[in-house]
Scaffold this active site. Structure first.
Site: not given
Length: 231
Positions: A103-104
């Site tokens: 994520v990210c």
């Protein structure tokens, strides 16, 4: 999905953006048979980016083989990319994991571990300019899948990522039910979730605030053996 336990692991390190982690956690722990492992080098509490300490429940050495391994992002990725214990754990787990995910800016940690070579992937919008540096094929999207690799964009995209992979693992009916139980029905008050839809005054102000952060991040990339864009 069978009745056998499905082992889900999150890699924790100091400086994680807590929503990168807790958003997907809230979705994925609801999967049938889910066993969640919060793995770090030690069991010591870890500071997140917002004053919330995170407590691992297993060490890298003690963690069982995972079916799904996920790396959240945050400013702590600077050190995580350079940490052989983190990248070594990822490499070892990825050999037998069914799914590898991030994520990210956690995607850069996957890249530092050599797990994004030639893979279509996404990350936070502010970091796309340096993404190819770690071997990824950058795609600007909320969620990107390339084979067994799933990546989510910045922060809140982690929920979308988690629902997407939940459907892959347990079927769409399960994913729909999880989304309904969480009342995940986004209706933000402002249409400013991507840089393409904000006034230039807003974008320039955010870019200015990110500039010193990106300079530090690119220095960390160099230390990890990569060549950032410096753009």
């Amino acid at each position: 999905m069978t009745d056998a336990p499905f082992h889900i692991g999150f890699v924790l390190f100091p400086g994680i953006t807590q929503l990168d982690f807790t958003g997907p956690l809230q979705v994925l722990h609801r999967l049938p048979g889910a066993r969640v492992h919060l793995a770090s080098k030690t069991l010591d509490p870890l500071p997140s980016d917002c004053g919330l300490d995170l407590v691992p429940n297993t060490t890298f050495d003690a963690c069982p083989q995972l079916d799904l391994i996920c790396v959240p992002g945050g400013f702590g990725v600077d050190d995580a990319m350079r940490d052989a214990a983190v990248t070594g754990f990822l490499k070892a787990q990825a050999e037998a994991a069914r799914y590898v995910a991030s994520v990210c800016t956690g995607a850069f940690v996957l890249g530092a571990a050599g797990l994004l070579a030639g893979k279509r992937a996404t990350t936070h919008w502010a970091y796309h300019g340096d993404f190819a540096t770690v071997g990824a094929v950058p795609v600007k999207a909320r969620v990107v899948r390339d084979g067994a690799v799933f990546t989510g964009g910045g922060v809140t995209a982690g929920i979308d990522f988690a629902l997407t992979i939940a459907a892959e693992i347990a079927g769409e009916d399960v994913a729909w039910a999880i989304q309904l139980s969480l009342e995940y029905d986004p209706a933000p008050p402002f249409d400013s979730g991507t840089p393409d839809r904000v006034p230039e005054t807003v974008r320039s102000g955010v870019d200015a605030r990110y500039a010193p952060r990106l300079a530090a991040f690119r220095e960390a990339l160099r230390d990890a053996g990569f060549s950032p864009s410096d753009s």
